[in-house]
Scaffold this active site. Structure first.
Site, PDB file in Angstrom:
ATOM      1  N   ASP A 162     -22.357   3.762  24.793  1.00 50.40           N
ATOM      2  CA  ASP A 162     -23.491   3.417  23.944  1.00 50.40           C
ATOM      3  C   ASP A 162     -23.557   1.907  23.741  1.00 50.40           C
ATOM      4  OD1 ASP A 162     -25.579   3.513  22.075  1.00 50.40           O
ATOM      5  OD2 ASP A 162     -24.816   5.367  21.204  1.00 50.40           O
ATOM      6  N   ASP A 163     -24.619   1.288  24.244  1.00 51.71           N
ATOM      7  CA  ASP A 163     -24.892  -0.145  24.036  1.00 51.71           C
ATOM      8  C   ASP A 163     -23.926  -1.071  24.769  1.00 51.71           C
ATOM      9  OD1 ASP A 163     -26.866   0.789  22.383  1.00 51.71           O
ATOM     10  OD2 ASP A 163     -25.944   0.139  20.515  1.00 51.71           O
TER      11      ASP A 163
ATOM     12  N   CYS B 250     -32.032   4.014  23.295  1.00 50.14           N
ATOM     13  CA  CYS B 250     -31.059   5.061  23.572  1.00 50.14           C
ATOM     14  C   CYS B 250     -31.654   6.417  23.929  1.00 50.14           C
ATOM     15  CB  CYS B 250     -30.097   5.199  22.399  1.00 50.14           C
ATOM     16  SG  CYS B 250     -30.870   5.110  20.782  1.00 50.14           S
TER      17      CYS B 250
ATOM     18  N   ARG C 132     -31.371   8.603  27.498  1.00 53.62           N
ATOM     19  CA  ARG C 132     -30.660   9.878  27.583  1.00 53.62           C
ATOM     20  C   ARG C 132     -31.566  10.986  28.127  1.00 53.62           C
ATOM     21  NH1 ARG C 132     -25.898   9.099  24.351  1.00 53.62           N
ATOM     22  NH2 ARG C 132     -25.971   6.900  23.755  1.00 53.62           N
TER      23      ARG C 132
ATOM     24  N   LYS D 110     -22.847  12.082  21.419  1.00 50.40           N
ATOM     25  CA  LYS D 110     -24.194  11.800  20.927  1.00 50.40           C
ATOM     26  C   LYS D 110     -25.251  12.464  21.812  1.00 50.40           C
ATOM     27  CE  LYS D 110     -27.216   7.779  20.197  1.00 50.40           C
ATOM     28  NZ  LYS D 110     -27.240   6.307  20.067  1.00 50.40           N
TER      29      LYS D 110
ATOM     30  N   HIS E 121     -28.987  13.022  20.483  1.00 51.69           N
ATOM     31  CA  HIS E 121     -30.127  12.178  20.114  1.00 51.69           C
ATOM     32  C   HIS E 121     -31.431  12.573  20.810  1.00 51.69           C
ATOM     33  CE1 HIS E 121     -31.693   7.872  19.057  1.00 51.69           C
ATOM     34  NE2 HIS E 121     -31.988   8.772  18.119  1.00 51.69           N
TER      35      HIS E 121
ATOM     36  N   ASP F  72     -26.407   3.437  28.012  1.00 55.18           N
ATOM     37  CA  ASP F  72     -27.797   3.822  27.768  1.00 55.18           C
ATOM     38  C   ASP F  72     -28.740   2.629  27.703  1.00 55.18           C
ATOM     39  OD1 ASP F  72     -26.774   2.907  25.360  1.00 55.18           O
ATOM     40  OD2 ASP F  72     -27.605   4.509  24.140  1.00 55.18           O
ATOM     41  N   ASN F  73     -28.230   1.449  27.374  1.00 56.74           N
ATOM     42  CA  ASN F  73     -29.042   0.229  27.335  1.00 56.74           C
ATOM     43  C   ASN F  73     -28.096  -0.948  27.147  1.00 56.74           C
ATOM     44  OD1 ASN F  73     -30.011   1.878  24.456  1.00 56.74           O
ATOM     45  ND2 ASN F  73     -28.637   0.111  24.284  1.00 56.74           N
TER      46      ASN F  73
ATOM     47  N   LYS G 113     -30.647  -5.282  23.922  1.00 58.12           N
ATOM     48  CA  LYS G 113     -31.232  -3.973  23.623  1.00 58.12           C
ATOM     49  C   LYS G 113     -32.601  -4.095  22.950  1.00 58.12           C
ATOM     50  CE  LYS G 113     -30.170   0.160  20.803  1.00 58.12           C
ATOM     51  NZ  LYS G 113     -29.147   0.791  19.955  1.00 58.12           N
TER      52      LYS G 113
END
Length: 622
Positions: A71-72, A109, A113, A171, A173, A368-369, A423
């Site tokens: 994540d990130d 995000c 996904r 996660k 989301h 994701d980014n 991001k």
């Protein structure tokens, strides 16, 4: 069958002979008999085909799949990409397989996904953006329902038809309304967080928008264990799911979606302490160091330029010493959280090796980014909410339980080097992320420079699972399998445009060129054109020098927008302002009691003040 066919042919001949009309009756009888026999044989052969198919599946030993979503994470956050964090297990997988240098995703995000899970452009899945940034014109429209829309099949659903076991931890989301959770989208077992983030040490919210951290197991609300740490738990829960089915001969899909390194950035002290002093030089020094590493390992050309940091960012040298110490420690926690995650990935790898599954497992590791540049401490009311939740920001405990860490826009800019911005933005810092793949079907020791997209992962896995290119027309992504096997050097031909859009920030890639638009406050809302091969830092706009190319890419973007159903935000739209607008009714619902108490306190204070003044004047001598 040969005898029946011969008899049928004879009856046809007889039927066509006027002197033998009885042959027609005989033909009808024979045809009915053949149809009945054919139905019986078809059923028997179908059953036999299932047995044969199962035997073939076992014989061909279809690969397992492990998808790891970080994540990130920035392009250069992993060690093998030139970052400071110690990530030996990710690095080893990259050396065993392929390391992509031109991989792109969406800048937010949930859209990313959705792209991963479906192989489709995010608008086609119903996740044109995240709920917090939606405008009134977009909300509920096709492409912006915030659900995987009817008819959209997940990768897990597709693999289930191929006799795969399917699991997810971490996660999600992508919604937790009726029919939104993983158990409704092809996963046999799931333990997931359906929020943009959460605390890593306990089950609590990380934003005032949430009253709790919404975790679910197999579609039902779940509680976390007392000794919870996110990377540990996400890995252990996956190992538990796999261990429960060790007797099964079915291959599996294991999707681990870590919270590292989304805010709040938190990590055990043993990992944080390993980076003492690493970031004491500040964000400018880090950005220059990463840019030098990028040139050294071939992420950018040797003569590439680094875009100047945005003028709104702070100057490290002008900060007081105590502020520098706090900010340097924040980046230490960021690196420590990455290393902690890598450690737990190593536990999963050890488990697979112990159970003789590692060699037949394809690993996919990506982000994701780009890095998160949010600065929550500057948001009005944040201090009060942090106090209510028990969060603190002390340098000596930073990263631990009840601490709250966000690296902020300056460190995010540095982490995104050699790219521009981070991001939420359609510049390379928001879109260009790492991708590592290893396992069966992936040639060893590759550094792949072909342009690829998050939507390519699902069709790639399906081809690796079946040995056949997927023939599903709704995929917007393409299989990377020929690239991984060394039989092709490109995924998208130079005349194939590829678009990305979230919340008005948009990009279109076509051959060597990139068209990009970023909205305020860090963008100007205008289209810019770059030769992204020669100028990956997006430093020199060639719009004026190449107006025909600008017009070509602008037309291609509009065609993409029409095709996927983009609803553009209104004039003057800014993400930060929209988030605040959308947050007000949620905050009022969550904290009405606090507001009521404040108003009551203010009312009481005013009443007491009036009472005191009146008493003062009443008691004054005449």
């Amino acid at each position: 069958y040969a005898d029946f066919f011969a008899l049928t042919h004879y009856c046809h001949v007889m039927c066509n002979n006027p002197k033998n009309s009885g042959g027609c009756v005989m033909l009808d009888w024979v045809s009915a008999f053949i149809a009945m026999r054919a139905a019986i044989l078809t059923t028997l052969l179908g059953t036999l085909g299932f047995w044969v198919s199962t035997a073939v599946d076992a014989a061909t030993n279809r690969p397992n799949f492990v998808i790891i979503m970080v994540d990130d994470a920035a392009l250069m956050d992993f060690g093998i990409y030139g970052g400071e964090a110690n990530t030996p297990h990710i690095d080893a997988l990259a050396r065993r397989g392929a390391m992509f240098t031109q991989f792109r995703t969406s800048p937010q995000c949930a859209p990313s996904r959705a792209m991963l899970m479906t192989g489709m452009d995010n608008h086609l899945t119903g996740h044109g953006a995240i709920p917090e940034v939606l405008t009134d014109q977009q909300r509920g429209k096709p492409g912006y329902t915030m659900h995987l829309e009817p008819g959209i099949k997940s990768l897990a659903t597709r693999l289930k038809t191929l006799n795969y076991r399917t699991y997810i931890t971490g996660k999600w989301h992508l919604g937790h309304g009726d029919g939104d959770l993983p158990d409704s989208h092809g996963f046999d077992h799931s333990f997931v967080l359906d929020a943009s983030g959460a605390d890593n040490w306990e089950q609590k919210s990380y934003l005032p928008l949430y009253t709790d951290a919404p975790w679910f197991e197999d579609g039902k609300p779940a509680r976390l264990p007392e000794n919870f740490y996110s990377s540990d738990f996400i890995t252990s829960q996956m190992i538990d799911y796999l261990s429960a089915d060790t007797a099964s001969e079915q291959p599996f899909l294991a999707y681990l979606a870590y919270q590292a390194i989304h805010i709040p950035v938190q990590a055990p002290e043993e990992y944080v302490a390993r980076y003492n002093g690493v970031y004491d030089g500040g964000w400018d020094a880090l950005r220059q160091a990463r840019f030098a590493n990028a040139r050294k390992i071939g992420l950018v050309p040797a003569d590439a330029k680094l875009d100047p940091a945005h003028k709104s960012l702070r100057d490290w040298d002008q900060l007081p010493a105590d502020q520098k110490a706090l900010l340097a420690r924040s980046m230490q926690v960021n690196a420590g959280m990455l290393e902690a995650m890598d450690h737990h990935i190593g536990r999963l790898i050890d488990y697979l090796k112990k159970n003789k599954a590692f060699d037949n497992t394809v690993f996919v590791i990506t982000s994701d980014n780009g890095p998160e540049g949010a600065e929550p401490y500057s948001v009005p009311g944040w201090g009060l909410w942090s106090l209510m939740e028990g969060y603190e920001r002390k340098v000596e405990t930073l990263g631990g339980r009840r601490s709250y860490v966000a690296i902020g826009p300056e460190w995010a800019t540095a982490a995104a080097g050699p790219s521009r911005l981070f991001k939420f933005h359609a510049s390379e810092g928001g879109l260009r992320v790492p991708l590592v793949m290893a396992g069966p079907g992936v040639n060893q020791g590759q550094k792949i420079s072909a342009f690829a997209m998050m939507t390519d992962i699902s069709p790639t896995i399906l081809e690796l699972a079946t040995g056949r290119p997927p023939q599903v027309p709704e995929f917007t992504g393409r299989s990377l399998a020929p690239l991984l096997a060394g039989t092709s050097t490109v995924v998208y031909p130079p005349d194939q445009p590829v678009g990305i859009e979230v919340a008005g920030n948009a990009a279109l890639y076509l051959g060597d060129y990139k068209l990009v638009r970023n909205l305020p406050p860090l963008g100007d809302g205008k289209w810019h054109l770059f030769n992204i091969i020669n100028d990956p830092g997006e430093t020199t706009d060639v719009s004026d020098a190449q107006p025909e190319k600008l017009a070509e890419l602008t037309r291609a973007y509009q065609a993409y927008a029409d095709r996927v159903g983009i609803v553009p935000p209104p004039e003057g739209y800014e993400v930060v302002m929209q988030i605040r607008k959308n947050s007000r009714p949620i905050l009022l619902r969550n904290y009405w009691w606090l507001l009521a108490g404040m108003l009551a306190t203010m009312g009481l204070g005013i009443w007491l003040l009036v009472w005191a003044i009146r008493r003062l004047f009443r008691d004054r001598p005449a």
